[in-house]
Each structure stands twice: as C-alpha cells, then as structure tokens.
Motif scaffolding. Structure first.
Motif, short mmCIF file in Angstrom:
data_model
loop_
_atom_site.label_atom_id
_atom_site.label_comp_id
_atom_site.label_asym_id
_atom_site.label_seq_id
_atom_site.Cartn_x
_atom_site.Cartn_y
_atom_site.Cartn_z
N TYR A 238 0.89 -1.26 -0.05
CA TYR A 238 -0.14 -0.09 0.09
C TYR A 238 0.95 1.12 0.17
O TYR A 238 0.41 2.09 -0.72
CB TYR A 238 -0.90 0.18 1.21
CG TYR A 238 -1.82 1.20 1.47
CD1 TYR A 238 -2.84 1.43 0.80
CD2 TYR A 238 -1.28 2.09 2.08
CE1 TYR A 238 -3.66 2.74 0.85
CE2 TYR A 238 -2.21 3.52 2.31
CZ TYR A 238 -3.52 3.53 1.66
OH TYR A 238 -4.29 4.66 1.84
N LEU A 239 2.08 1.18 1.12
CA LEU A 239 2.64 2.54 1.11
C LEU A 239 3.55 2.69 -0.40
O LEU A 239 3.76 3.77 -0.85
CB LEU A 239 3.88 2.29 2.22
CG LEU A 239 3.01 2.56 3.47
CD1 LEU A 239 3.97 2.43 4.52
CD2 LEU A 239 2.66 3.97 3.60
N GLU A 240 4.09 1.48 -0.99
CA GLU A 240 4.95 1.66 -2.23
C GLU A 240 3.98 2.25 -3.36
O GLU A 240 4.32 2.79 -4.27
CB GLU A 240 5.50 0.06 -2.66
CG GLU A 240 6.59 -0.22 -1.59
CD GLU A 240 6.99 -1.63 -1.96
OE1 GLU A 240 8.05 -1.98 -1.72
OE2 GLU A 240 5.85 -2.53 -2.43
N LYS A 241 2.61 1.95 -3.32
CA LYS A 241 1.79 2.49 -4.20
C LYS A 241 1.58 4.08 -4.04
O LYS A 241 1.34 4.66 -5.05
CB LYS A 241 0.45 1.64 -4.29
CG LYS A 241 -0.39 2.32 -5.36
CD LYS A 241 -1.70 0.93 -5.33
CE LYS A 241 -2.85 1.82 -6.22
NZ LYS A 241 -3.93 0.78 -6.24
N HIS A 242 1.25 4.39 -2.97
CA HIS A 242 0.89 5.70 -2.37
C HIS A 242 1.88 6.62 -2.02
O HIS A 242 1.53 7.74 -1.83
CB HIS A 242 -0.43 5.61 -1.52
CG HIS A 242 -1.29 4.90 -2.12
ND1 HIS A 242 -1.46 3.46 -1.98
CD2 HIS A 242 -2.65 5.22 -2.65
CE1 HIS A 242 -2.92 3.17 -2.44
NE2 HIS A 242 -3.55 4.59 -2.82
N CYS A 243 3.08 6.14 -1.57
CA CYS A 243 4.13 7.09 -1.16
C CYS A 243 5.38 6.72 -1.93
O CYS A 243 6.54 6.03 -1.28
CB CYS A 243 4.49 6.67 0.14
SG CYS A 243 3.15 6.82 1.45
#
Length: 260
Positions: A238-243
């Motif tokens: 999730y973080l790799e996608k959004h951050c």
C-alpha cells in the motif's frame, strides 16, 4: 514528503476513528514535520524492529500493535518500553501505529479474502457509517464444504503456518466459517449468533476452546502472529503504491515463539 503526509495516506486506508475506544493508535512519538525518505514496517515495535529501523536509518517506523497501550509515568532505559521510545527519539524516527482501526478497515476483509469466504459480512459490528456496517472479523461460506481437519490444513497453507491448534471433531463437516485475526475469545458468541461452524482466530485458551465446542462451534487457533503477520506485506505494498517518494522496507516474517 513529510511524516504527516504519510500519516494522512495511512488514515485514508484505515481512519483512526475506527479504532476501538480502549486502543491507542496514531502518531505515538516523533516530529510530524520530519521528512520521510525511508519507512520500516513491522507487526510489533520489538527491540529487533526498533534496531532494524535504526540500522536502516528509517525516518518512520510503522507497526500494527502499538508500543504504548496505557499511560506512562516515566520514560527510562530500565523499562523496555522506555528503552525503545528513547532509541526512536534519539534517532529521530517517527513512530506510528494502526491497530484496531486497521483490524476494522483492512485486516477483516484481507483475512476473509485469503480464506476465500463467500458472501461475507461483519462478524462483530463496531460502527455503522452511511448505513454500512463496519467491524472486527468476517463470517461467510467456505468455498466448499470441508472437514475441520481439511479446513485446518487449508488455514495453514493460506497463512504459511507450520501448525495450528484445533478444538472439535476433526471429521466434522463445515460450511460456514468466521475469522477474527488476533485474540478471538470475545468473538465466540458472535460466531455462534451468525451461524458459523468454525471460528478461525488466535489466542484461544483451553476453557474457551472446549466451551465453544460444547456450544457447537469448532475452533482453529492459528496464533495471534499467525494470522496478523499479513499486515506487514499488505501495508508495504500500500505504501509503495501511494508513497512513491519513500523507500519502504518490511520486516521478514519471524514468529516470536518456538514450538518444541
């Protein structure tokens, strides 16, 4: 990006307002204005996780279980919580936890999807938002009827576990399952009320297990870590996608106990 921007993205996934009232989620230590280039994700803020974040030179440590649950009257190195907090602060690492808010908005659907539950609904309703029920756990139909023994093997494979603890007749056929990652003692009644044949959860003790069976509910105790370790890869992705500006590292799966 700065820490409060990362936190805002995490809140979009699991708003803090969904956390249960006894819980302690959110920003627990550090500077919300800190620039974040590296993020370290773990299930618990153990000494090993804190040390790994320091060695990585992470700017933000994100865990599922919060390091601080109750009020703290002093922060000293002689205390294990104080020791970890001091190390995080000394190394300018922001610390954020998303616990029961993620259980409600994340863990429940994720675990049900891993099991392939069909027509699933909320096991334990904790909130109703715009007419939609939200809460802990899910209950639904298994992909196909199976024995308790078969279901236990399926759970082990689905969650990459070596063994689980089972209460009930291994040959009993199951059609409807409930799942509540983490401690499931308080969900036995909800599972029974919603017609589940089995409750898949963690941290069920002897008396609760045999009492559940006496009421017609089988139990598969996969362990607290056994079910909730799915938080780490999910949030990393999730973080790799959004951050995209931050480097995200996840703690490798490492069970905190041995079965000998």
């Amino acid at each position: 990006m700065i820490a409060e921007e990362v936190i805002g993205i995490l809140k979009e996934q699991s708003p803090e307002s969904y956390a249960l009232e006894w819980d302690n989620v959110g920003l627990l230590a550090g500077n919300p204005k800190k620039e974040v280039k590296k993020i370290y994700v773990a299930l618990d803020a153990t000494d090993e996780a804190v040390d790994a974040a320091v060695q990585l030179e992470a700017d933000l440590l994100l865990t599922h279980h919060p390091l601080i649950f109750k009020g703290i009257k002093r922060i000293v190195t002689e205390d294990f919580i104080g020791r970890r907090l001091i190390k995080l602060i000394q190394n300018d690492i922001v610390y954020y936890a998303m616990h029961t808010n993620f259980d409600v908005k994340g863990m429940a659907d994720l675990s049900a999807a891993i099991l392939g539950l069909e027509d699933s609904s909320v096991l334990d309703v904790t909130a109703v938002v715009e007419g939609k029920e939200e809460g802990i756990g899910r209950v639904g139909a298994l992909m196909e009827p199976m024995t308790l023994e078969h279901c236990a093997a399926f759970v082990k494979a689905a969650f990459s576990l070596e063994r689980v603890k089972v209460f009930g007749n291994p040959k009993q056929f199951l059609k409807r399952a409930s799942i509540s990652p983490g401690s499931g003692k308080s969900e036995i009644r909800n599972a029974l009320l919603r017609g589940a044949d089995v409750l898949i959860t963690g941290d069920i003790d002897h008396h609760d297990g045999i009492d559940a069976v006496a009421q017609g509910l089988c139990i598969i105790d996969a362990g607290h870590y056994g079910l909730e370790h799915i938080f780490v890869p999910y949030i990393k992705e999730y973080l790799e996608k959004h951050c995209r500006e931050a480097e995200v590292t996840a703690q490798e799966t490492a069970f905190p106990y041995l079965v000998i």
